[in-house]
Design an enzyme around this catalytic site. Structure first.
Site, PDB file in Angstrom:
ATOM      1  N   LYS A 180       0.855  -1.179   0.000  1.00 19.68           N
ATOM      2  CA  LYS A 180       0.000   0.000   0.000  1.00 19.68           C
ATOM      3  C   LYS A 180       0.893   1.230   0.000  1.00 19.68           C
ATOM      4  CE  LYS A 180      -1.405   2.729   2.846  1.00 19.68           C
ATOM      5  NZ  LYS A 180      -1.348   3.948   1.949  1.00 19.68           N
ATOM      6  N   ALA A 182       1.799   5.394  -0.295  1.00 23.81           N
ATOM      7  CA  ALA A 182       1.163   6.588   0.262  1.00 23.81           C
ATOM      8  C   ALA A 182       0.165   7.151  -0.738  1.00 23.81           C
ATOM      9  CB  ALA A 182       2.217   7.636   0.594  1.00 23.81           C
ATOM     10  N   GLU A 255      10.229   1.453  10.157  1.00 21.31           N
ATOM     11  CA  GLU A 255      11.167   2.553   9.887  1.00 21.31           C
ATOM     12  C   GLU A 255      10.402   3.837  10.121  1.00 21.31           C
ATOM     13  OE1 GLU A 255      14.676   0.437   8.682  1.00 21.31           O
ATOM     14  OE2 GLU A 255      14.235   2.502   9.248  1.00 21.31           O
ATOM     15  N   LEU A 256      10.696   4.520  11.228  1.00 18.17           N
ATOM     16  CA  LEU A 256       9.809   5.582  11.698  1.00 18.17           C
ATOM     17  C   LEU A 256      10.499   6.946  11.676  1.00 18.17           C
ATOM     18  CD1 LEU A 256       8.160   3.549  14.603  1.00 18.17           C
ATOM     19  CD2 LEU A 256       7.435   3.730  12.219  1.00 18.17           C
ATOM     20  N   CYS A 289      13.629  11.421   6.744  1.00 18.40           N
ATOM     21  CA  CYS A 289      13.612  10.964   8.133  1.00 18.40           C
ATOM     22  C   CYS A 289      14.953  11.181   8.803  1.00 18.40           C
ATOM     23  CB  CYS A 289      13.265   9.487   8.178  1.00 18.40           C
ATOM     24  SG  CYS A 289      14.408   8.494   7.198  1.00 18.40           S
ATOM     25  N   GLU A 376       9.733  16.467  14.710  1.00 14.76           N
ATOM     26  CA  GLU A 376      10.314  16.270  13.371  1.00 14.76           C
ATOM     27  C   GLU A 376       9.786  17.392  12.482  1.00 14.76           C
ATOM     28  OE1 GLU A 376       9.024  12.683  11.351  1.00 14.76           O
ATOM     29  OE2 GLU A 376      11.109  12.290  10.866  1.00 14.76           O
TER      30      GLU A 376
HETATM   31  N1  LIG Z   1      12.855   5.627   9.072  1.00 13.39           N
HETATM   32  C1  LIG Z   1      12.711   5.671   7.769  1.00 13.39           C
HETATM   33  O1  LIG Z   1      13.378   4.945   6.993  1.00 13.39           O
HETATM   34  C2  LIG Z   1      11.715   6.604   7.171  1.00 13.39           C
HETATM   35  C3  LIG Z   1      11.735   6.786   5.794  1.00 13.39           C
HETATM   36  C4  LIG Z   1      10.805   7.677   5.227  1.00 13.39           C
HETATM   37  C5  LIG Z   1       9.877   8.346   6.036  1.00 13.39           C
HETATM   38  N2  LIG Z   1       9.893   8.111   7.359  1.00 13.39           N
HETATM   39  C6  LIG Z   1       8.946   8.821   8.223  1.00 13.39           C
HETATM   40  O2  LIG Z   1       7.647   8.876   7.609  1.00 13.39           O
HETATM   41  C7  LIG Z   1       7.002  10.090   7.972  1.00 13.39           C
HETATM   42  C8  LIG Z   1       6.559  10.830   6.727  1.00 13.39           C
HETATM   43  O3  LIG Z   1       5.848   9.959   5.881  1.00 13.39           O
HETATM   44  P1  LIG Z   1       4.264   9.983   5.882  1.00 13.39           P
HETATM   45  O4  LIG Z   1       3.737  11.336   6.136  1.00 13.39           O
HETATM   46  O5  LIG Z   1       3.822   9.252   4.649  1.00 13.39           O
HETATM   47  O6  LIG Z   1       3.945   9.097   7.179  1.00 13.39           O
HETATM   48  P2  LIG Z   1       2.528   8.495   7.595  1.00 13.39           P
HETATM   49  O7  LIG Z   1       2.786   7.666   8.790  1.00 13.39           O
HETATM   50  O8  LIG Z   1       1.492   9.548   7.660  1.00 13.39           O
HETATM   51  O9  LIG Z   1       2.129   7.535   6.362  1.00 13.39           O
HETATM   52  C9  LIG Z   1       2.985   6.489   5.994  1.00 13.39           C
HETATM   53  C10 LIG Z   1       2.131   5.429   5.275  1.00 13.39           C
HETATM   54  O10 LIG Z   1       1.210   4.912   6.204  1.00 13.39           O
HETATM   55  C11 LIG Z   1      -0.109   5.023   5.700  1.00 13.39           C
HETATM   56  N3  LIG Z   1      -1.000   5.206   6.834  1.00 13.39           N
HETATM   57  C12 LIG Z   1      -1.284   6.331   7.510  1.00 13.39           C
HETATM   58  N4  LIG Z   1      -2.140   6.073   8.530  1.00 13.39           N
HETATM   59  C13 LIG Z   1      -2.403   4.741   8.467  1.00 13.39           C
HETATM   60  C14 LIG Z   1      -3.218   3.842   9.219  1.00 13.39           C
HETATM   61  N5  LIG Z   1      -3.922   4.263  10.281  1.00 13.39           N
HETATM   62  N6  LIG Z   1      -3.247   2.524   8.859  1.00 13.39           N
HETATM   63  C15 LIG Z   1      -2.530   2.089   7.814  1.00 13.39           C
HETATM   64  N7  LIG Z   1      -1.746   2.879   7.052  1.00 13.39           N
HETATM   65  C16 LIG Z   1      -1.689   4.192   7.379  1.00 13.39           C
HETATM   66  C17 LIG Z   1      -0.058   6.186   4.740  1.00 13.39           C
HETATM   67  O11 LIG Z   1      -1.105   6.090   3.805  1.00 13.39           O
HETATM   68  C18 LIG Z   1       1.308   5.971   4.105  1.00 13.39           C
HETATM   69  O12 LIG Z   1       1.221   4.990   3.115  1.00 13.39           O
HETATM   70  C19 LIG Z   1       8.021  10.892   8.757  1.00 13.39           C
HETATM   71  O13 LIG Z   1       7.815  10.731  10.131  1.00 13.39           O
HETATM   72  C20 LIG Z   1       9.346  10.256   8.357  1.00 13.39           C
HETATM   73  O14 LIG Z   1      10.341  10.427   9.338  1.00 13.39           O
HETATM   74  C21 LIG Z   1      10.792   7.270   7.962  1.00 13.39           C
HETATM   75  O1  LIG Z   2      13.270   9.580   4.698  1.00 14.05           O
HETATM   76  C1  LIG Z   2      13.864   8.580   4.982  1.00 14.05           C
HETATM   77  C2  LIG Z   2      14.696   7.853   3.983  1.00 14.05           C
HETATM   78  O2  LIG Z   2      14.962   6.549   4.460  1.00 14.05           O
HETATM   79  C3  LIG Z   2      15.932   8.643   3.749  1.00 14.05           C
HETATM   80  S1  LIG Z   2      17.038   7.851   2.676  1.00 14.05           S
HETATM   81  O3  LIG Z   2      16.481   8.017   1.316  1.00 14.05           O
HETATM   82  O4  LIG Z   2      17.126   6.425   3.026  1.00 14.05           O
HETATM   83  O5  LIG Z   2      18.308   8.545   2.844  1.00 14.05           O
END
Ligand SMILES: NC(=O)c1ccc[n+]([C@@H]2O[C@H](COP(=O)([O-])OP(=O)(O)OC[C@H]3O[C@@H](n4cnc5c(N)ncnc54)[C@H](O)[C@@H]3O)[C@@H](O)[C@H]2O)c1
Ligand SMILES: O=C[C@H](O)CS(=O)(=O)O
Length: 472
Positions: A180, A182, A255-256, A289, A376
């Site tokens: 799934k 985004a 991965e948060l 992130c 963040e």
């Molecule tokens: N640690 C990493 O590798 C990493 C990488 C990229 C992004 N991120 C984090 O992701 C966040 C930004 O991305 P975002 O805004 O898409 O995050 P988000 O948590 O809002 O959404 C992430 C995914 O989860 C889905 N989602 C949202 N609510 C849900 C629910 N209740 N049930 C099931 N799925 C749901 C969204 O549709 C999307 O596909 C930031 O906090 C960033 O730090 C972390």
């Molecule tokens: O936003 C988080 C991603 O994991 C960063 S990276 O593309 O892996 O550097």
């Protein structure tokens, strides 16, 4: 949007052999964050479609896991090659739906392809063990097997690489996937699946469902056929999904979010520290992130660093943020800091010309208690906090529930080791801020996640260990 190969622009879900709409025929818009134009519509699918995708992934599992790792590796390599052949189109689709400038988007496609390349090989190195038995006549063996059907949920900020970082190891291990993506960036995912199809990866191995995140997520986390959830996204959603997986005891990797400290000591190479700060803070307009989220600058170098940083920020030309809510969130953090005494030396407001743009901003006089130092930011804002001693820097850096990435610039080797061992983060850059590569383990401690992606460790997330004891 111009594409050399327009057939890469897919706008239906992929379930087994079929490209399908939602049962309800509902759709939702995919919008260009730069100007708000609708560039496509995709299905608003839900529980029923997700269940069918899971069942199709389950039916495809025996044949897929029955291939040898080499056979799966050949197919993954073909997928990798097709991704690179179509890199420019994949980048155009990404820029249109996510706003990332073309050069960054092409870079992400290459980075994402790297995970497919890496795990096409790693699948052939899933070694078990033969353990010397303490019992006469008994043999002790350890097998590693694919965990089964994988649910993958991915974010919008890296709409290509976050998918290949999961699907590469999952498919190499012999698992099948229901993805799934985004809702802001589904087109990159659908183009990747189109190319997987062309590579000869059998139908049902990789399925994509777009639509209601909560409904789809509820099915993915509760259906017993799903044995693994791999999620990348915010910490809040990650915690909710982890709870939802408990009833069926799924294997979970998360991965948060992050709150990366970027520490500059008096003895740092000033040019390197400024270049590293610009690269880390403003990549993807600050929407990664592992972006520097707090710049901790030692007293002696602070003013020189600030002058050079502001000068470098003045040359930036950034892309938009993902949507208006993101701009409002960044604006709130900046206004809060200024109201509490911080100063914006440049930027500080959304772009006057309109759209989802926020001007790159340097804030000085930030204190650790301000919201921008604890949340963040996910935008092009660099909050600077002064510190006096090394111990204070480490304490400030660790004072966060997050533990994803941290960076430090110093030329003191002893101090580098104290930082590497003292900072509570899964990823540490020493005099380097561009740390992302498929060969290294990516992931966080504390509330930044569970497990690792990429590297030789990344495939373990998609394996079960089986102990076999044989007499005779
Ligand atoms: N640690 C990493 O590798 C990493 C990488 C990229 C992004 N991120 C984090 O992701 C966040 C930004 O991305 P975002 O805004 O898409 O995050 P988000 O948590 O809002 O959404 C992430 C995914 O989860 C889905 N989602 C949202 N609510 C849900 C629910 N209740 N049930 C099931 N799925 C749901 C969204 O549709 C999307 O596909 C930031 O906090 C960033 O730090 C972390
Ligand atoms: O936003 C988080 C991603 O994991 C960063 S990276 O593309 O892996 O550097």
């Amino acid at each position: 949007m111009h594409l050399d190969d327009p057939s890469l622009l897919r706008s239906l879900c992929r379930i087994g052999e079929e490209w399908v709409g939602a049962d309800s025929q509902e759709v939702f818009d995919v919008v260009d964050p730069a100007d708000g134009r609708v560039i496509a519509t995709v299905p608003r699918a839900g529980k029923a479609e997700t269940r069918r995708a899971i069942e199709r992934a389950s039916s495809a599992l025996p044949a897929w896991r029955g291939l040898t790792a080499r056979e799966r590796g050949v197919l993954l390599r073909r997928w990798h090659d097709l991704i690179l052949q179509h890199r420019d189109d994949l980048a155009r689709i990404m820029t249109a739906e996510q706003g990332k400038p073309q050069a960054e988007a092409r870079g992400e496609v290459s980075y994402g392809a790297g995970f497919i390349d890496w795990f096409a090989e790693e699948g052939k190195r899933i070694y078990g063990d033969i353990i010397p038995s303490p019992f006469p006549g008994r043999r002790i063996m350890v097998l590693k097997e694919p965990v089964g059907v994988v649910a993958a949920i991915t974010p919008w900020n890296f709409p290509n690489a976050m998918i290949t970082r999961k699907c590469g190891p999952a498919l190499a291990a012999g698992c099948t996937v229901v993805l799934k993506p985004a809702e802001d960036t589904p087109l990159s995912a659908l183009a990747l699946v189109e190319l997987a199809d062309r590579a000869g990866i059998p139908a049902g191995v990789l399925n994509v469902v777009t639509g209601h995140p909560v409904e789809i997520g509820a099915e993915l986390t509760s259906n017993p056929l799903v044995r693994k959830l791999s999620f990348t996204g915010s910490t809040a959603v990650g915690k909710a999904l982890l709870r939802q997986c408990a009833d069926t005891m799924k294997k979970v990797s998360l991965e948060l979010g992050g709150n990366a400290p970027f520490i500059v000591f008096d003895d740092a190479d000033l040019d390197a520290a400024v270049a590293g700060a610009i690269a880390s803070k403003f990549r993807n307009s600050g929407q990664t992130c592992i972006c520097a989220n707090r710049l901790l600058v030692q007293d002696g170098i602070h003013d020189a660093f600030v002058d050079r940083l502001v000068e470098a920020v003045g040359t930036l030309d950034l892309g938009p943020l993902i949507h208006g809510r993101a701009v409002e969130g960044v604006e709130r953090l900046v206004n809060d800091a200024v109201a509490l005494g911080a100063r914006a030396l440049c930027g500080g407001t959304r772009r006057a010309a309109g759209g989802n743009y926020f001007d790159p901003t340097v804030l000085v006089g930030v204190t650790p208690s301000m919201a921008c130092a604890n949340q963040e930011i996910f935008g092009p804002v660099a909050p600077l906090i002064r510190f006096h001693t090394e111990d204070e820097a480490i304490r400030l850096a660790n004072d966060t529930p997050y533990g994803l990435a941290a960076y430090a610039y110093t030329r003191d080797a002893g101090r580098e080791w104290r930082l590497a061992e003292g900072l509570e983060f899964g990823i540490i850059g020493l005099n380097e801020s561009m740390v992302s590569t498929e060969v290294a383990p990516f992931g966080g401690m504390k509330e930044s996640g569970l497990g690792r992606e990429g590297s030789k460790y990344g495939i373990d997330e998609y394996l079960e260990i089986k102990y076999v004891c044989r007499t005779g």
